[in-house]
Design a protein around this motif. Structure first.
Motif, PDB file in Angstrom:
ATOM      1  N   LEU A  20     -30.620  48.024  90.433  1.00 14.92           N
ATOM      2  CA  LEU A  20     -30.598  49.115  91.401  1.00 14.92           C
ATOM      3  C   LEU A  20     -31.663  50.166  91.105  1.00 14.92           C
ATOM      4  O   LEU A  20     -32.170  50.812  92.023  1.00 14.92           O
ATOM      5  N   ARG A  21     -32.025  50.335  89.853  1.00 15.68           N
ATOM      6  CA  ARG A  21     -33.065  51.307  89.511  1.00 15.68           C
ATOM      7  C   ARG A  21     -34.373  50.952  90.219  1.00 15.68           C
ATOM      8  O   ARG A  21     -35.059  51.828  90.771  1.00 15.68           O
ATOM      9  N   THR A  49     -33.949  51.612  94.104  1.00 12.88           N
ATOM     10  CA  THR A  49     -34.023  53.019  94.487  1.00 12.88           C
ATOM     11  C   THR A  49     -35.434  53.570  94.304  1.00 12.88           C
ATOM     12  O   THR A  49     -35.897  54.403  95.089  1.00 12.88           O
ATOM     13  N   LYS A  50     -36.134  53.119  93.285  1.00 15.62           N
ATOM     14  CA  LYS A  50     -37.506  53.567  93.072  1.00 15.62           C
ATOM     15  C   LYS A  50     -38.404  53.132  94.217  1.00 15.62           C
ATOM     16  O   LYS A  50     -39.234  53.910  94.708  1.00 15.62           O
ATOM     17  N   ALA A  56     -37.442  52.443  97.287  1.00 21.34           N
ATOM     18  CA  ALA A  56     -37.047  53.166  98.494  1.00 21.34           C
ATOM     19  C   ALA A  56     -37.588  54.591  98.482  1.00 21.34           C
ATOM     20  O   ALA A  56     -38.062  55.097  99.501  1.00 21.34           O
ATOM     21  N   ALA A  57     -37.528  55.264  97.321  1.00 24.68           N
ATOM     22  CA  ALA A  57     -38.012  56.638  97.223  1.00 24.68           C
ATOM     23  C   ALA A  57     -39.513  56.716  97.450  1.00 24.68           C
ATOM     24  O   ALA A  57     -40.021  57.697  98.019  1.00 24.68           O
ATOM     25  N   LEU A  95     -28.964  51.225 100.746  1.00 25.76           N
ATOM     26  CA  LEU A  95     -28.953  52.550 100.140  1.00 25.76           C
ATOM     27  C   LEU A  95     -28.745  53.583 101.237  1.00 25.76           C
ATOM     28  O   LEU A  95     -29.503  53.617 102.216  1.00 25.76           O
ATOM     29  N   VAL A 146     -24.792  59.929  97.746  1.00 23.64           N
ATOM     30  CA  VAL A 146     -25.732  58.811  97.687  1.00 23.64           C
ATOM     31  C   VAL A 146     -24.947  57.543  97.369  1.00 23.64           C
ATOM     32  O   VAL A 146     -24.166  57.504  96.413  1.00 23.64           O
ATOM     33  N   ALA A 151     -24.769  53.056  97.266  1.00 28.83           N
ATOM     34  CA  ALA A 151     -25.393  51.735  97.248  1.00 28.83           C
ATOM     35  C   ALA A 151     -24.301  50.711  97.532  1.00 28.83           C
ATOM     36  O   ALA A 151     -23.270  50.698  96.861  1.00 28.83           O
TER      37      ALA A 151
END
Length: 309
Positions: free
Chosen positions: A89-90, A93-94, A96-97, A126, A214, A216
């Motif tokens: 997931l890290r 999310t990276k 997506a950001a 997300l 937030v 997931a």
């Protein structure tokens, strides 16, 4: 005076170099000694994602099929034990950001497809705080949903049997349907929690997710959405606003829905679902999967599929 090299049994330097050069596990390449790469067999301790992929491959037979009870139980058991780290997931999310600005006027929902074939797909959604995946259906699909991170509200419906409430055409020259449905789930969930599962005709095939924080969500969809299998969006309306007769209206009373069973603790709640277009405010984008690639290597058991490095 004669000198010796300690730790080498008194062998002269030239002999030591020759031993190192000829040592097993080394090969010569342009005068440089290179250690051979050793492949480690990971089949003895498969990762949860690998087990999930293998179980899905066995369970989903393509359009028109529903997984067997044992396969459903196995997939739920795997999902119940999975956490955010099991889907990298890290990295999700990276990615997506980095894809969208934080100042976007509407909450942006991202979708990352970990794996997809004609029979099933594994996807991570997300959701930022306040984001909503509107009420929608899953035609002919079996779907597992596992909340990996955060808190959200889930509301789901199934259609009422035709004899209890046939669909009624309303508005727009009859191009949209108003159909009676029963509410299956209306709950606030927080990770970690058990996975939900819906089926083509039960389990809450139409559902809505509303993120409080937030979030997931890991989804397993079989078969996946495709060009000829898209979702339909709905708006849920109170039962009493479209009652069929005076008796039903009296039964509904001042509430928004009417009980469909006599069990006070577990009675389905009725409402109307109005078919709508995709909401304009819905912002959902695909973000590439940045985790380790999936490499399939056939093994005899469900627990022995390898994930590449």
């Amino acid at each position: 005076m004669k000198t010796t090299v300690e730790g080498n049994g008194g062998a002269p330097p030239a002999t030591v170099k020759r031993r190192r050069r000829d040592a097993p596990g080394r090969r010569r390449s342009g005068g440089v000694s290179v250690r051979r790469r050793v492949q480690v067999d990971t089949t003895t301790a498969p990762a949860p994602l690998q087990r999930l992929l293998a179980a899905c491959r066995r369970a989903f037979g393509g359009p028109g099929t529903v997984p067997a009870h044992d396969d459903v139980a196995l997939i739920r058991d795997i999902l119940d034990k999975m956490g955010a780290e099991d889907v990298h997931l890290r990295a999700v999310t990276k990615a997506a950001a980095a894809s969208f600005p934080r100042t976007h006027p509407n909450p942006i929902i991202t979708r990352t497809t970990i794996y997809k074939c004609k029979n099933f797909s594994i996807v991570v959604f997300l959701l930022p705080p306040g984001a909503v995946i509107p009420l929608h259906d899953h035609p002919g699909m079996t779907v597992f949903s596992k909340l990996l991170l955060g808190s959200l509200n889930v509301t789901s419906y199934d259609w009422v049997d035709a004899e209890d409430g046939p669909p009624a055409a309303v508005g727009g020259g009859g191009d949209r349907l108003l159909r009676l449905a029963k509410r299956v789930v209306d709950a606030d969930l927080s990770a970690p929690c058990d996975a939900l599962v819906l089926f083509p005709e039960s389990g809450g095939n139409m559902h809505r997710f509303a993120a409080a924080t937030v979030c997931a969500v890991l989804d397993v969809l079989g078969p996946p959405y495709s060009g000829d299998r898209d979702c339909t969006y709905y708006q849920d309306l109170p039962y009493r606003h479209h009652h069929r007769d005076d008796d039903a209206d009296e039964a509904a009373g001042d509430g928004d829905v009417v009980p469909a069973a006599t069990d006070d603790e577990q009675k389905p709640r009725l409402g109307w679902l109005l078919e709508t277009r995709k909401p304009k405010e819905l912002q959902m984008y695909e973000v590439p999967y940045r985790g380790p690639p999936i490499l399939w290597k056939k093994r005899p058991s469900v627990d022995s599929w390898q994930q590449g490095p």
